[in-house]
Design a protein around this motif. Structure first.
Motif, mmCIF file in Angstrom:
data_model
loop_
_atom_site.group_PDB
_atom_site.id
_atom_site.type_symbol
_atom_site.label_atom_id
_atom_site.label_comp_id
_atom_site.label_asym_id
_atom_site.label_seq_id
_atom_site.Cartn_x
_atom_site.Cartn_y
_atom_site.Cartn_z
ATOM 1 N N SER A 169 -20.908 -48.520 0.132
ATOM 2 C CA SER A 169 -21.275 -47.107 0.346
ATOM 3 C C SER A 169 -21.876 -46.577 -0.657
ATOM 4 N N ASN A 204 -16.579 -46.073 10.632
ATOM 5 C CA ASN A 204 -17.278 -46.359 9.065
ATOM 6 C C ASN A 204 -18.248 -47.428 8.948
ATOM 7 N N VAL A 246 -16.040 -48.826 0.391
ATOM 8 C CA VAL A 246 -15.950 -47.823 0.126
ATOM 9 C C VAL A 246 -16.736 -47.627 -1.415
ATOM 10 N N LEU A 248 -8.056 -43.625 -4.360
ATOM 11 C CA LEU A 248 -7.689 -44.185 -2.787
ATOM 12 C C LEU A 248 -7.210 -45.731 -3.294
ATOM 13 N N LEU A 258 -4.416 -42.378 8.746
ATOM 14 C CA LEU A 258 -3.700 -44.031 8.501
ATOM 15 C C LEU A 258 -2.961 -44.016 7.438
ATOM 16 N N ALA A 259 -3.561 -43.922 6.139
ATOM 17 C CA ALA A 259 -2.943 -43.948 5.186
ATOM 18 C C ALA A 259 -1.678 -42.809 4.921
ATOM 19 N N ARG A 316 -12.038 -60.280 17.911
ATOM 20 C CA ARG A 316 -12.128 -59.325 16.711
ATOM 21 C C ARG A 316 -12.440 -60.091 15.443
ATOM 22 N N GLY A 333 -9.111 -42.218 8.140
ATOM 23 C CA GLY A 333 -8.304 -43.291 7.167
ATOM 24 C C GLY A 333 -7.218 -42.535 6.359
ATOM 25 N N ALA A 334 -7.412 -41.353 6.100
ATOM 26 C CA ALA A 334 -6.208 -40.413 5.390
ATOM 27 C C ALA A 334 -5.311 -40.271 6.216
ATOM 28 N N ARG A 339 -5.682 -57.421 1.337
ATOM 29 C CA ARG A 339 -6.710 -57.549 1.849
ATOM 30 C C ARG A 339 -7.371 -55.974 2.070
ATOM 31 N N TRP A 340 -6.400 -55.027 2.276
ATOM 32 C CA TRP A 340 -6.887 -53.756 2.305
ATOM 33 C C TRP A 340 -7.738 -53.398 1.056
ATOM 34 N N HIS A 383 -11.892 -52.494 0.885
ATOM 35 C CA HIS A 383 -12.121 -50.966 0.608
ATOM 36 C C HIS A 383 -12.777 -50.615 -0.707
ATOM 37 N N HIS A 400 -11.359 -45.453 13.286
ATOM 38 C CA HIS A 400 -11.688 -45.530 11.918
ATOM 39 C C HIS A 400 -12.822 -46.620 11.704
ATOM 40 N N MET A 401 -12.903 -47.679 12.374
ATOM 41 C CA MET A 401 -13.563 -48.896 12.003
ATOM 42 C C MET A 401 -14.689 -48.884 12.307
ATOM 43 N N LEU A 422 -6.870 -46.866 14.266
ATOM 44 C CA LEU A 422 -7.724 -47.551 13.125
ATOM 45 C C LEU A 422 -8.728 -48.282 13.904
HETATM 46 C C1 HEM Z 1 -16.592 -46.489 3.899
HETATM 47 C C2 HEM Z 1 -15.571 -46.475 4.218
HETATM 48 C C3 HEM Z 1 -14.550 -47.263 5.064
HETATM 49 C C4 HEM Z 1 -14.780 -48.316 5.546
HETATM 50 C C5 HEM Z 1 -15.963 -49.163 6.002
HETATM 51 C C6 HEM Z 1 -13.373 -48.820 6.142
HETATM 52 C C7 HEM Z 1 -13.208 -49.936 6.930
HETATM 53 C C8 HEM Z 1 -11.960 -50.174 7.207
HETATM 54 C C9 HEM Z 1 -11.526 -51.452 7.960
HETATM 55 C C10 HEM Z 1 -12.579 -52.471 8.467
HETATM 56 C C11 HEM Z 1 -10.195 -51.683 8.167
HETATM 57 C C12 HEM Z 1 -9.590 -52.633 8.836
HETATM 58 C C13 HEM Z 1 -8.832 -53.375 7.835
HETATM 59 C C14 HEM Z 1 -8.327 -54.718 8.132
HETATM 60 O O1 HEM Z 1 -8.746 -55.433 9.192
HETATM 61 O O2 HEM Z 1 -7.128 -54.992 7.776
HETATM 62 C C15 HEM Z 1 -9.692 -50.136 7.561
HETATM 63 C C16 HEM Z 1 -8.178 -50.018 7.620
HETATM 64 C C17 HEM Z 1 -7.860 -49.061 6.946
HETATM 65 N N1 HEM Z 1 -8.567 -47.956 6.350
HETATM 66 FE FE1 HEM Z 1 -10.454 -47.882 5.939
HETATM 67 N N2 HEM Z 1 -12.478 -47.580 5.662
HETATM 68 C C18 HEM Z 1 -13.384 -46.803 4.934
HETATM 69 C C19 HEM Z 1 -12.597 -45.640 4.263
HETATM 70 C C20 HEM Z 1 -11.186 -45.525 4.104
HETATM 71 C C21 HEM Z 1 -10.736 -44.566 3.609
HETATM 72 C C22 HEM Z 1 -11.519 -43.272 3.012
HETATM 73 C C23 HEM Z 1 -9.321 -44.501 3.798
HETATM 74 C C24 HEM Z 1 -8.435 -43.630 3.170
HETATM 75 C C25 HEM Z 1 -8.314 -42.430 3.010
HETATM 76 C C26 HEM Z 1 -9.205 -45.488 4.644
HETATM 77 C C27 HEM Z 1 -7.673 -46.127 5.318
HETATM 78 C C28 HEM Z 1 -7.628 -47.229 5.938
HETATM 79 C C29 HEM Z 1 -6.310 -47.634 6.203
HETATM 80 C C30 HEM Z 1 -5.127 -47.002 5.994
HETATM 81 C C31 HEM Z 1 -6.466 -48.755 6.855
HETATM 82 C C32 HEM Z 1 -5.213 -49.293 7.933
HETATM 83 C C33 HEM Z 1 -4.585 -50.615 7.038
HETATM 84 C C34 HEM Z 1 -3.697 -51.273 7.986
HETATM 85 O O3 HEM Z 1 -3.019 -50.745 8.390
HETATM 86 O O4 HEM Z 1 -4.086 -52.492 8.310
HETATM 87 N N3 HEM Z 1 -10.197 -46.393 4.780
HETATM 88 N N4 HEM Z 1 -10.520 -49.721 6.825
#
Ligand code: HEM
Length: 453
Positions: free
Chosen positions: A102, A225, A98, A141, A206-207, A350, A203-204, A89-90, A94, A221-222, A218
């Motif tokens: 984006s 972004n 991304v 990524l 989190l990852a 949500r 995000g970095a 899903r992730w 992304h 982050h949401m 998180l």
């Molecule tokens: C346009 C840029 C980005 C958008 C719109 C975005 C959006 C999101 C969203 C919506 C989630 C929640 C996912 C879910 O519901 O399961 C999420 C989780 C996450 N994102 Fe991003 N993200 C972006 C960029 C990034 C980048 C650049 C990174 C890493 C460097 C990143 C790392 C993560 C991580 C690690 C999670 C958490 C996963 C989890 O534990 O469920 N994201 N992001």
């Protein structure tokens, strides 16, 4: 006809491939950006740059790369639906957000900014580095996060941040070069970039499993972004794009300032509120976004009532998508005020908010905009080709199916369980129908109007 064979002001929103002379009225059907007519000097427009990147090359290149990434994301989503895995899903999300959407924002924003600043796109070398940096960062990524490889994650995030720096520098240089003054041409995009920079760092973290004990990283982050980057870019662009799409003018230009302040204020309050567990900030942030979306809706309704009829399919789809912006933010605000700040990040609120804002607002706005801008790219490169003729019955039916899909899926998220399957099926059908039209146009662009980068 100029040396590039591109000059047709009749296709609304098309940036003329040659800068508009300062003080000249914008091409017919193209709404003037507030303040775009005023010029600081009577000097003639500067000649085109020697390396001669055309605005349609810039938007075309980012669109093709972005669509390829979005298609890869859709394929991962299908594979994950058939046989789900931990990061499926992730990765799907992304690649689409991304790698895909984006990049559409990076391309379209430089195109629109150039049009309203009446200046050339950034230099070829800069655009090449932006394209390379963004796609390499997104791929690093996409591989590094599921593999849990910190070096790849930090390298990928670093490339995205560096590209955003170049992008912002390119916008600032376009503004400096411009002979007109259109502060709104770049203000929304620079604010969106600032949000994404913080969002990528989150995000970095989190990852990279960097500990964060101050709040919900998180959530922040949401918000940064989705709301800060994609949301700000979309709301900003609609102030000029929607009047052009409907061959009208921005109805309440003075409302753009308050809309910007409420939108950015709402995003900042939510990001700080979730990131640092400041409940009052969250409770104030959602209603502020609702207010901003209401102000935007007033301007879009103004254009709709003044619009040339019949509306095009893109205009209908983009208009319908904005209803889901107001609805999605209202559902989240009611949840946060009624049941506490975390309600908006917990199911069912949500899920419903995500369906309304991501599938409904962002998804349909992007599909509608692609339908128009890809047709514009073809039109600019082939003057014999007109813009697709509106077919009201078909266009209304397609838009209605898309809207019904989003509404049914959101209702299912909020408890109408019996609608679950139906909502998902109608939504997927609508995306496939609109997506097929976009793919058709993108195929034609690749064949007959390939961007030269
Ligand atoms: C346009 C840029 C980005 C958008 C719109 C975005 C959006 C999101 C969203 C919506 C989630 C929640 C996912 C879910 O519901 O399961 C999420 C989780 C996450 N994102 Fe991003 N993200 C972006 C960029 C990034 C980048 C650049 C990174 C890493 C460097 C990143 C790392 C993560 C991580 C690690 C999670 C958490 C996963 C989890 O534990 O469920 N994201 N992001």
């Amino acid at each position: 006809m100029d040396q590039h064979g591109d000059s047709d002001p009749s296709t609304a929103v098309v940036a003329p491939e040659r800068p508009v002379a300062p003080g000249a009225p914008p091409p017919p059907g193209q709404a003037a950006a507030p303040g775009a007519g005023r010029c600081r000097s009577r000097a003639r427009a500067k000649p085109l740059q020697v390396d001669g990147l055309r605005p349609t090359d810039v938007i075309g290149a980012f669109f093709i790369a972005g669509l390829a990434m979005a298609i890869a994301g859709a394929a991962v989503a299908v594979a994950n639906a058939i046989d789900s895995w931990a990061w499926g899903r992730w990765l799907a999300l992304h690649l689409v957000l991304v790698g895909g959407i984006s990049q559409l924002v990076l391309g379209a924003s430089q195109f629109f900014a150039g049009a309203f600043l009446a200046t050339d796109p950034p230099r070829q070398a800069l655009i090449r580095v932006e394209l390379g940096g963004w796609n390499a960062g997104a791929l690093l990524l996409a591989i590094g996060v599921p593999l849990g490889s910190e070096p790849m994650v930090y390298a990928g995030a670093g490339l995205l941040l560096a590209t955003l720096g170049l992008y912002a520098a390119g916008l600032a240089e376009m503004r400096r070069r411009s002979l007109g003054s259109a502060p709104w041409a770049t203000r929304w995009y620079l604010a969106a970039t600032a949000c994404l920079v913080i969002g990528v760092i989150a995000g970095a973290m989190l990852a990279g499993a960097v500990g964060w004990s101050h709040g919900n990283l998180l959530g922040a982050h949401m918000v940064l972004n989705l709301g800060g980057w994609l949301g700000t870019a979309i709301v900003g662009t609609l102030h000029t794009f929607f009047p052009s799409l409907t061959h009208s003018r921005l109805r309440f230009p003075r409302l753009q300032g308050p809309t910007f302040a409420a939108w950015i204020g709402g995003v900042a309050l939510l990001a700080a509120g979730y990131g640092f567990s400041l409940d009052p900030a969250v409770v104030a942030g959602w209603p502020l976004l609702v207010l901003a979306s209401g102000a935007l809706a007033a301007n879009l309704l103004g254009s709709l009532t003044a619009a040339r009829r019949p509306l095009s399919l893109p205009a209908r789809v983009v208009a319908a998508a904005q209803v889901f912006l107001v609805l999605g933010l209202t559902v989240a605000a009611v949840g946060a005020i009624g049941a506490g700040p975390d309600e908006a990040l917990a199911d069912p609120t949500r899920a419903a908010t995500a369906t309304l804002l991501v599938s409904g607002w962002i998804g349909l706005t992007v599909l509608g905009s692609l339908l128009h801008l890809l047709a514009v790219l073809l039109r600019v490169r082939d003057l014999g080709r007109g813009m697709p003729e509106p077919r009201p019955a078909r266009d209304i039916a397609l838009t209605a199916v898309a809207a019904l899909g989003v509404a049914t899926a959101a209702a299912a998220d909020l408890g109408a369980g019996s609608l679950d399957r139906a909502g998902e099926t109608i939504l997927i059908a609508a995306y496939l129908l609109l997506g097929a039209r976009v793919a058709l146009l993108a195929g034609r662009v690749l064949r007959t109007a390939r961007p030269r980068i």
